[in-house]
Design a protein around this motif. Sequence first.
Motif, PDB file in Angstrom:
ATOM      1  N   GLY A 157       0.823  -1.207   0.000  1.00 20.24           N
ATOM      2  CA  GLY A 157       0.000   0.000   0.000  1.00 20.24           C
ATOM      3  C   GLY A 157       0.855   1.254   0.000  1.00 20.24           C
ATOM      4  N   GLN A 158       1.878   1.280   0.842  1.00 20.31           N
ATOM      5  CA  GLN A 158       2.773   2.436   0.881  1.00 20.31           C
ATOM      6  C   GLN A 158       3.524   2.576  -0.443  1.00 20.31           C
ATOM      7  N   LEU A 159       3.946   1.464  -0.991  1.00 21.35           N
ATOM      8  CA  LEU A 159       4.652   1.452  -2.269  1.00 21.35           C
ATOM      9  C   LEU A 159       3.770   2.032  -3.379  1.00 21.35           C
ATOM     10  N   LEU A 160       2.499   1.649  -3.393  1.00 20.49           N
ATOM     11  CA  LEU A 160       1.591   2.132  -4.432  1.00 20.49           C
ATOM     12  C   LEU A 160       1.374   3.637  -4.333  1.00 20.49           C
ATOM     13  N   VAL A 161       1.307   4.160  -3.115  1.00 19.18           N
ATOM     14  CA  VAL A 161       1.168   5.608  -2.936  1.00 19.18           C
ATOM     15  C   VAL A 161       2.433   6.302  -3.443  1.00 19.18           C
ATOM     16  N   THR A 162       3.594   5.762  -3.099  1.00 20.45           N
ATOM     17  CA  THR A 162       4.856   6.352  -3.548  1.00 20.45           C
ATOM     18  C   THR A 162       4.939   6.345  -5.068  1.00 20.45           C
ATOM     19  N   ILE A 163       4.571   5.225  -5.678  1.00 22.42           N
ATOM     20  CA  ILE A 163       4.582   5.131  -7.142  1.00 22.42           C
ATOM     21  C   ILE A 163       3.660   6.189  -7.749  1.00 22.42           C
ATOM     22  N   SER A 164       2.459   6.322  -7.196  1.00 26.62           N
ATOM     23  CA  SER A 164       1.513   7.271  -7.784  1.00 26.62           C
ATOM     24  C   SER A 164       2.020   8.706  -7.659  1.00 26.62           C
ATOM     25  N   ILE A 165       2.645   9.041  -6.565  1.00 24.05           N
ATOM     26  CA  ILE A 165       3.184  10.399  -6.400  1.00 24.05           C
ATOM     27  C   ILE A 165       4.344  10.623  -7.362  1.00 24.05           C
ATOM     28  N   LEU A 166       5.238   9.646  -7.466  1.00 23.60           N
ATOM     29  CA  LEU A 166       6.382   9.792  -8.363  1.00 23.60           C
ATOM     30  C   LEU A 166       5.959   9.887  -9.825  1.00 23.60           C
ATOM     31  N   THR A 167       4.995   9.088 -10.208  1.00 21.41           N
ATOM     32  CA  THR A 167       4.592   9.103 -11.623  1.00 21.41           C
ATOM     33  C   THR A 167       3.695  10.298 -11.937  1.00 21.41           C
ATOM     34  N   LEU A 168       2.940  10.782 -10.960  1.00 23.58           N
ATOM     35  CA  LEU A 168       2.143  12.002 -11.183  1.00 23.58           C
ATOM     36  C   LEU A 168       3.035  13.216 -11.335  1.00 23.58           C
ATOM     37  N   SER A 169       4.119  13.249 -10.549  1.00 23.67           N
ATOM     38  CA  SER A 169       5.014  14.403 -10.607  1.00 23.67           C
ATOM     39  C   SER A 169       5.796  14.440 -11.917  1.00 23.67           C
ATOM     40  N   LYS A 170       5.815  13.321 -12.669  1.00 17.54           N
ATOM     41  CA  LYS A 170       6.502  13.262 -13.964  1.00 17.54           C
ATOM     42  C   LYS A 170       5.627  13.821 -15.089  1.00 17.54           C
ATOM     43  N   ASP A 171       4.297  13.851 -14.862  1.00 16.46           N
ATOM     44  CA  ASP A 171       3.369  14.294 -15.923  1.00 16.46           C
ATOM     45  C   ASP A 171       3.450  15.785 -16.168  1.00 16.46           C
TER      46      ASP A 171
END
Length: 171
Positions: A157-171
Motif C-alpha cells: 500500500g505504501q509502495l503504491l502511494v509512492t509510485i503514484s506520487i512519483l509518476t504524477l510528478s513526472k506528468d
Amino acid sequence: MKNSKPEVWLRGPLPNIPLLLQPAAHALLQSSEEVERYLLNFPKDQLWTKIAGHASVGFHLQHITGVLDRMITYAKSEPLSDLQFDYLSKEGQLNDGITTTELVKAFQHKVEEALSFFKTLDEDTLKETRTVGRKKLPSTTLGLLFHAAEHSQRHVGQLLVTISILTLSKD
C-alpha cells in the motif's frame, strides 16, 4: 491500471494450502500481483527516490522480500543466517546495479517459496510456539505467517502511494 480478475481472495481456495493459511496465502499472492502490475514500466531512475523523507520504492521491494524471508525462517524455528543479516543491513540502500524487474522477481520468488512452505504445514504445526529475533520474542507459526502477509500488504500500500506520487510528478 484495472485488473480484469477479481482479487485473489475471491478466486477460491488455493490447492494444498491449509485452511487457516488461506487468508495469508491470498494476501501474499495479491501483493505479488499488485507489485508486478504497478511497477510495469516504472522508471529505473525513480527506484531509490524518497518523497518527503519517506521510503523509496526500492526499499519497499527489498523490505517485503526480506521480511517474508525472515518470517519463514522463524516459522521453521531456525535462526537467521549471516546472509539474511547482511540483506537486512542493506535494505533501502541505493543500489544502481539492481533493476525494478529484479526486485519484483525476487519478491515473487519469495512468495512462491512461502506458499510451498505453507503446503508442508498442518494445523497442529500452526499452533506451535516460535520465537522472533535475538530477543526471542514469543509468537506461533501462524502468527509469523499472518504477520508476513499483513506486513507485505501494508508495505505494498505504501509502495503504491509512492509510485503514484512519483509518476504524477513526472506528468
